[in-house]
Design a protein around this motif. Structure first.
Motif, PDB file in Angstrom:
ATOM      1  N   ARG A  22       0.813  -1.221   0.000  1.00  0.00           N
ATOM      2  CA  ARG A  22       0.000   0.000   0.000  1.00  0.00           C
ATOM      3  C   ARG A  22       0.841   1.264   0.000  1.00  0.00           C
ATOM      4  N   VAL A  73      -4.830   5.244  -0.714  1.00  0.00           N
ATOM      5  CA  VAL A  73      -4.352   3.866  -0.555  1.00  0.00           C
ATOM      6  C   VAL A  73      -3.200   3.824   0.439  1.00  0.00           C
ATOM      7  N   THR A  79      -9.841   2.442   1.254  1.00  0.00           N
ATOM      8  CA  THR A  79      -8.851   1.714   0.464  1.00  0.00           C
ATOM      9  C   THR A  79      -9.446   1.006  -0.735  1.00  0.00           C
ATOM     10  N   ALA A 124      -7.226  -3.256   3.126  1.00  0.00           N
ATOM     11  CA  ALA A 124      -6.106  -2.449   3.611  1.00  0.00           C
ATOM     12  C   ALA A 124      -5.228  -3.165   4.617  1.00  0.00           C
TER      13      ALA A 124
END
Length: 135
Positions: A22, A73, A79, A124
């Protein structure tokens, strides 16, 4: 070393892996988006328009896909929504912007598409704002 592969520890490493993914992928993408963001703020109107919605809106959508969604993100905030935006963005880049070009020209967009698809499916992870909000 063998403890790394024990099933009880894999969950912790999965969340760490998602965090690395991420943060790492959007950081690389922001180098592309930063210039687009600056030219958007300057009011440039000569941006490609693959969706036929006008150059200015296409430019704004590119900034959304290469600056705003990647930051979301990285934070792990909204997310899956942000990753979905990225998926659409890179499908447009690969198959509309580079529609008539060889695979080698689509490759960068497709390489960005894959980790965002993974993030979209996996979520996420533990180390995210989404997780804090869910609590």
């Amino acid at each position: 070393m063998l403890q790394f592969f024990k099933p009880s520890s894999l969950h912790n490493y999965t969340d760490l892996g998602l965090l690395i993914l991420r943060i790492g992928v959007p950081l690389l993408l922001l180098t592309h988006g930063y210039d687009k963001f600056l030219t958007f703020l300057e009011g440039a109107s000569d941006f490609p328009d693959p969706l036929h919605v006008g150059a200015r809106l296409s430019h704004a959508l590119a900034v959304l896909g290469e600056v705003i969604a990647p930051v979301l993100v990285m934070l792990g905030l909204l997310t899956r929504v942000a990753a979905g935006i990225e998926i659409i963005h890179f499908l447009v880049v690969a198959f509309l912007m580079h529609a008539h070009e060889p695979l080698s020209e689509k490759e960068h967009a497709l390489l960005y598409l894959l980790p965002y698809a993974t993030i979209f499916l996996a979520g996420a992870g533990r180390y995210s704002v989404d997780r804090l909000i869910a609590k």
